[in-house]
Write a protein that holds these residues in place. Structure first.
Motif, mmCIF file in Angstrom:
data_model
loop_
_atom_site.group_PDB
_atom_site.id
_atom_site.type_symbol
_atom_site.label_atom_id
_atom_site.label_comp_id
_atom_site.label_asym_id
_atom_site.label_seq_id
_atom_site.Cartn_x
_atom_site.Cartn_y
_atom_site.Cartn_z
ATOM 1 N N HIS A 101 -1.637 -1.985 20.722
ATOM 2 C CA HIS A 101 -1.053 -0.961 19.859
ATOM 3 C C HIS A 101 0.163 -1.494 19.101
ATOM 4 O O HIS A 101 0.322 -1.281 17.893
ATOM 5 C CB HIS A 101 -0.686 0.237 20.752
ATOM 6 N N THR A 102 1.049 -2.224 19.790
ATOM 7 C CA THR A 102 2.249 -2.773 19.161
ATOM 8 C C THR A 102 1.897 -3.701 18.013
ATOM 9 O O THR A 102 2.514 -3.652 16.935
ATOM 10 C CB THR A 102 3.100 -3.537 20.204
ATOM 11 N N PHE A 103 0.892 -4.533 18.192
ATOM 12 C CA PHE A 103 0.556 -5.524 17.167
ATOM 13 C C PHE A 103 -0.220 -4.918 16.006
ATOM 14 O O PHE A 103 -0.141 -5.423 14.887
ATOM 15 C CB PHE A 103 -0.182 -6.697 17.807
ATOM 16 N N TRP A 150 0.469 -3.698 10.272
ATOM 17 C CA TRP A 150 0.529 -2.694 9.206
ATOM 18 C C TRP A 150 1.858 -2.789 8.458
ATOM 19 O O TRP A 150 1.901 -2.728 7.225
ATOM 20 C CB TRP A 150 0.347 -1.294 9.790
ATOM 21 N N LEU A 151 2.951 -2.953 9.185
ATOM 22 C CA LEU A 151 4.283 -3.037 8.589
ATOM 23 C C LEU A 151 4.574 -4.422 8.020
ATOM 24 O O LEU A 151 5.647 -4.651 7.452
ATOM 25 C CB LEU A 151 5.345 -2.683 9.634
ATOM 26 N N LEU A 183 0.142 5.882 10.625
ATOM 27 C CA LEU A 183 0.772 4.952 9.700
ATOM 28 C C LEU A 183 0.338 5.325 8.291
ATOM 29 O O LEU A 183 -0.847 5.592 8.054
ATOM 30 C CB LEU A 183 0.346 3.521 10.025
ATOM 31 N N THR A 184 1.280 5.349 7.353
ATOM 32 C CA THR A 184 0.939 5.779 5.999
ATOM 33 C C THR A 184 1.463 4.813 4.944
ATOM 34 O O THR A 184 2.401 4.045 5.183
ATOM 35 C CB THR A 184 1.496 7.190 5.704
ATOM 36 N N GLU A 185 0.837 4.896 3.786
ATOM 37 C CA GLU A 185 1.235 4.096 2.616
ATOM 38 C C GLU A 185 1.355 5.034 1.430
ATOM 39 O O GLU A 185 0.462 5.854 1.186
ATOM 40 C CB GLU A 185 0.182 3.022 2.353
ATOM 41 N N ASP A 186 2.480 4.935 0.669
ATOM 42 C CA ASP A 186 2.658 5.870 -0.454
ATOM 43 C C ASP A 186 2.010 5.349 -1.729
ATOM 44 O O ASP A 186 1.649 4.179 -1.836
ATOM 45 C CB ASP A 186 4.146 6.183 -0.667
#
Length: 219
Positions: free
Chosen positions: A166-168, A173-174, A196-199
């Motif tokens: 989960h951490t990786f 993603w970041l 997790l989102t992307e604008d």
């Protein structure tokens, strides 16, 4: 600012190795009856958060406990579960499937860092268990898997994985460099959902919610 992309990271719910106090890793433990109920509640929560018209592929570790969770989710979303072995939990080598106490008695903890400590050493730390992956090896495998998944553009995606992994998934993603992941940990719980989102304007990626478990209720 509108969100154009969402990635939901799910950790598998209760599995037999939890109840038996055995080491998980690549040990192919199945869900318990309670875990199956929790998987259903995870699926219901995702169905309420993902538009019915959206394409929402479900990618999963190929181990039984994650695969079964992903199948329940995919069925509720009207899609299919796609196996990706790269999303497996960290391997604990010869400890897998053994009693947790066996691993605890042999596990070598990484050194506690100080201001002069080279944090990359933690990535390569050997835990004293034959065949176990280092943090770097597991992280590189998971980063590569998530990178492949993110090339498949969709407004919503679901990844079903494990607590350590989960951490990786979040780190990739970041776009945090693997070298920076020697100490980083994003807390996880069995059956949790991280969003997790992307604008749509800057393409910025956000950790919108971390390890939510409210959907599990009393299950």
């Amino acid at each position: 600012m509108a969100i154009t992309r969402s990635l939901f990271v799910v950790t598998h719910p209760e599995a037999r190795h939890h109840l038996e106090a055995r080491v998980g890793g690549w040990h192919d433990s199945d869900l318990t009856v309670r875990g199956e109920l929790q998987a259903d509640r995870i699926a219901s929560e995702l169905r309420s958060r993902i538009p019915t018209a959206a394409s929402a592929p479900v990618f999963t570790s190929d181990l039984k406990r994650t695969r079964r969770t992903a199948e329940v989710i995919a069925d509720r979303l009207g899609t299919r579960a796609i196996d990706h072995p790269g999303l497996r939990e960290k391997s604990y080598g010869v400890a897998e499937g053994r009693e947790q106490s066996w691993l605890d008695a042999r596990f070598i903890f990484p050194p506690v860092p100080d201001d002069a400590f080279d944090h990359t050493m933690r990535l390569d730390h050997a835990e004293g268990i034959d065949g176990a992956e280092t943090r770097r090896e597991a992280g590189a495998r998971i980063y590569a898997a998530v990178g492949e998944i993110l090339t498949q553009r969709a407004s919503h995606q679901v990844v079903v994985t494990h607590g350590f992994a989960h951490t990786f998934v979040i780190g990739r993603w970041l776009e945090l460099p693997l070298e920076a992941m020697g100490r980083a940990t994003f807390a996880a719980h069995s059956g949790c959902i991280t969003e997790l989102t992307e604008d749509d304007r800057f393409g910025n990626r956000t950790l919108r919610s971390l390890a939510a478990v409210d959907h599990l209720g009393d299950a």
